[in-house]
Design an enzyme around this catalytic site. Structure first.
Site: not given
Length: 674
Positions: A116, A200, A235, A297
């Site tokens: 990421k 973040e 999440h 994907r």
């Protein structure tokens, strides 16, 4: 086009890929672990090959075993599905090296988006907006804590590798950062073999909106519009829809263009999803979204895109992998109506969505509802294993408008019959009918905010209790009749444990554990049915009459209201399914005064099979109710087990790395010491 396709996956996605491949005239090859020898996807494929023991690390994650199966089956191509090795660049390379077509993006694209932090840096260069945060290499805990302070709380700790909510923690208080960081790193290391994280800014009212992109090997790429995946627990997505509620056309255009730019920046090929976070605090706006990650994907939620476009994304994948051009260009991609998907999980919403295992004693779907698609990974009688994700399947509804789709889906869910492991079926039906959800007032905090309404607390409804009494009496009568037919001693009133007296009325005291709560009722014959007392206050009885088929279909009249349910045997008791809600009835001995709870307050037990990954107490330590004592990993999720009362730890029975069975005693306590 190649002729033989091996699906390197299991469950509902393997079944879904097999169906499209077979329609296209391809031979389908399944793989299976020892736990999946009799699985649904194995039965659906033309051939199936064993690849190892039950644990995924010894089967579905073994590249060598999968390639060996390809060689034995004479496969031309491999579809990785999602999860497992689907985003493993090494697997893509190994397939190509073995002369196999990998139905997915190039290994270089997987690597570019696999981490990421690197992906965000790449997106910044491609002028794709990214969430403010620290995406660098420094993993020192103190340094990351400092960066979190600079970003401003609340912050989100996220695993650099992987997805699915694993290795992700929201932190609101700086004092909790170090603890949550360690937990996120540990879970990330276990799930992905990589403990690195990024930090973040946590957006206050975030909407999780993603764009389905598709690219071919000829430089063409298109957006197939957006999906809203904001309804999440732990999440992880649980309800998805397309298009996103309240999406302005100019924002759809901006997000689509950003997603296509992201795909082209890494030389993408095949199906991919570019995930964005949008700020919903003041409505959706073209300048209010940021790149989070790209999943290289097919996504679990791809059916809602198929519903609104009328396209088969697996067929597109296979055609692109075979070297064909994209079937449609951007201006020809249709968008019609609205679609909603729910994920049916074996889990207990009342216990923080804790995964559940066991045999599916019942799995019946309504057969008379159009515009509903079901992608199931198991059948009635199959086992929900501890080794894999607990998703039973997906249900998707499509309608001309969002409200039509929601009402259609809710009606379908209410007509489903699922029993065995605990499931989130009633929770999903409640969400479909929730006023705020129907109004499109959603963000990623929706489930937590409305949890009390989506997962009601307390005992069963009165009508459900009455249905349960009727089911119990009918089952018992059927057993007595069967016993008499076999020549056993006929039932005698002199041996009855009720209040029958000669010349009088027979009343009976029934004691149940209903969804864990003790219920005591008095039942008396009344005409063709029964009068039930004890469920209401001030002697207000319920009148019930009922009949039940051999398949457990129950039809009853409760206080003049006609109702239907399903009764499924489980041990000495049964599970009653009414309007999509499964309620467990345990038959108790009315003379047993200790039946109210089988919980052992002197011990902490494993709620399901799993692996111990952390022990947070030691013998002699004082613990308070709710204090974390043991952390275990079960069904791909980290579970924290807490003390049930103030006490003192007497003995620790497990160590880090131990595999335990459900019900195993992990910790014992000294009672009445605190």
């Amino acid at each position: 086009m190649f002729k033989t396709l091996l699906i390197a996956n299991r469950g509902e996605i393997a079944v879904r890929i097999i169906r499209t491949a077979r329609r296209m005239g391809l031979k389908t090859i399944a793989i299976y672990s020892d736990a999946d020898a009799n699985a649904y996807h194995v039965a659906e494929a033309d051939e199936a090959y064993r690849i190892g023991p039950a644990p995924a690390a010894e089967s579905y994650l073994r590249i060598d075993a999968i390639l060996d199966a390809c060689a034995r089956a004479g496969a031309d191509a491999v579809h990785p599905g999602y999860g497992f090795l689907s985003e493993n660049a090494g697997f893509a390379e190994a397939c190509e090296k073995a002369g196999l077509i990998f139905v997915g993006p190039p290994a270089s694209a997987i690597r570019a988006m696999g981490l990421k932090d690197a992906a965000k840096a790449l997106m910044e260069k491609a002028s794709v907006p990214v969430v403010p945060g620290y995406h660098g290499d420094n993993q020192d805990a103190d340094f990351l804590g400092e960066q979190a302070g600079k970003i401003g709380y609340p912050v989100l700790i996220k695993a650099v590798a992987g997805g699915g909510g694993k290795g992700m923690r929201r932190v609101d208080d700086p004092a909790d950062f170090a603890k949550e960081l360690k937990s996120a790193q540990r879970e990330a290391g276990s799930a992905f073999g990589d403990e690195r994280v990024l930090v973040e800014k946590y957006v206050a009212r975030p909407r999780h909106i993603e764009i389905q992109v598709f690219a071919d090997g000829h430089g063409q790429a298109v957006s197939l519009y957006e999906r809203d995946c904001s309804l999440q627990r732990r999440h992880q997505k649980v309800i998805e829809e397309a298009p996103a509620p309240g999406m302005p056309p100019e924002m759809r255009k901006a997000m689509g263009e950003a997603a296509v730019a992201a795909a082209k920046a890494i030389g993408y090929r095949g199906a991919g999803t570019v995930e964005f976070i949008a700020d919903a605090s003041d409505g959706l706006k073209p300048d209010g979204f940021w790149f989070m990650e790209m999943n290289t994907r097919l996504q679990v939620e791809h059916p809602v895109t198929e519903a609104i476009t009328g396209l088969d994304l697996v067929e597109w994948q296979l055609r692109v992998a075979a070297g064909e051009h994209l079937p449609l260009m951007q201006d020809k991609v249709p968008l019609k109506g609205h679609a909603v998907e729910v994920r049916l999980y074996a889990e207990d919403p009342a216990k923080k969505f804790f995964p559940s295992t066991g045999k599916l004693l019942r799995l019946r779907l309504p057969s008379n509802m159009s515009h509903v698609r079901t992608d199931m990974g198991v059948r009635e009688g199959d086992e929900v294993s501890m080794f894999y994700d607990p998703m039973i399947g997906k249900i998707i509804a499509h309608g001309e408008t969002r409200l039509i789709a929601l009402r259609t889906l809710r009606g379908f869910l209410s007509g489903m019959e699922v029993a065995g492991p605990k499931t989130n079926l009633a929770f999903l039906a409640a969400a479909m009918g929730h006023e705020a959800f129907m109004a499109g007032d959603i963000d990623t905090g929706f489930i937590d905010r409305h949890l009390d309404q989506l997962v009601p607390k307390g005992g069963a409804e009165l009508r459900v209790l009455a249905l349960g009494v009727a089911a119990h009496l009918l089952r018992r009568n059927a057993q007595l009749e069967a016993s008499q037919r076999q020549g056993d001693e006929p039932f005698s009133p002199w041996s009855a444990s009720d209040s029958w007296v000669p010349g009088g009325h027979r009343s009976e005291r029934l004691k149940f554990l209903v969804a864990g709560e003790e219920v005591m009722l008095t039942v008396m014959p009344d005409g063709e049915g029964w009068r039930i007392a004890g469920a209401r206050e001030e002697g207000d009885d319920m009148l019930a009459s009922a009949a039940m088929s051999g398949d457990g279909a129950l039809t009853a009249t409760i206080d003049g209201v006609r109702l239907s349910a399903a009764c499924v045997s489980k041990g000495a008791g049964f599970i009653l399914i009414h309007e999509g809600t499964a309620t467990e009835f345990e038959i108790a001995d009315p003379m047993d005064v200790d039946v109210a709870s089988d919980a052992d307050t002197g011990a902490l037990k494993a709620p399901m099979p799993g692996k111990i990954i952390q022990v947070l107490a030691e013998p002699g330590a004082e613990v308070k109710k709710g204090m974390a004592v043991v952390v275990m990993e079960a069904m791909k999720m980290e579970q924290t087990l807490a003390a049930g009362a103030d006490s003192v730890v007497a003995e620790i029975h497990v160590g880090v790395g131990d595999q335990v069975e459900a019900g195993a005693v992990l910790v014992t306590f000294e009672e009445n010491k605190v």
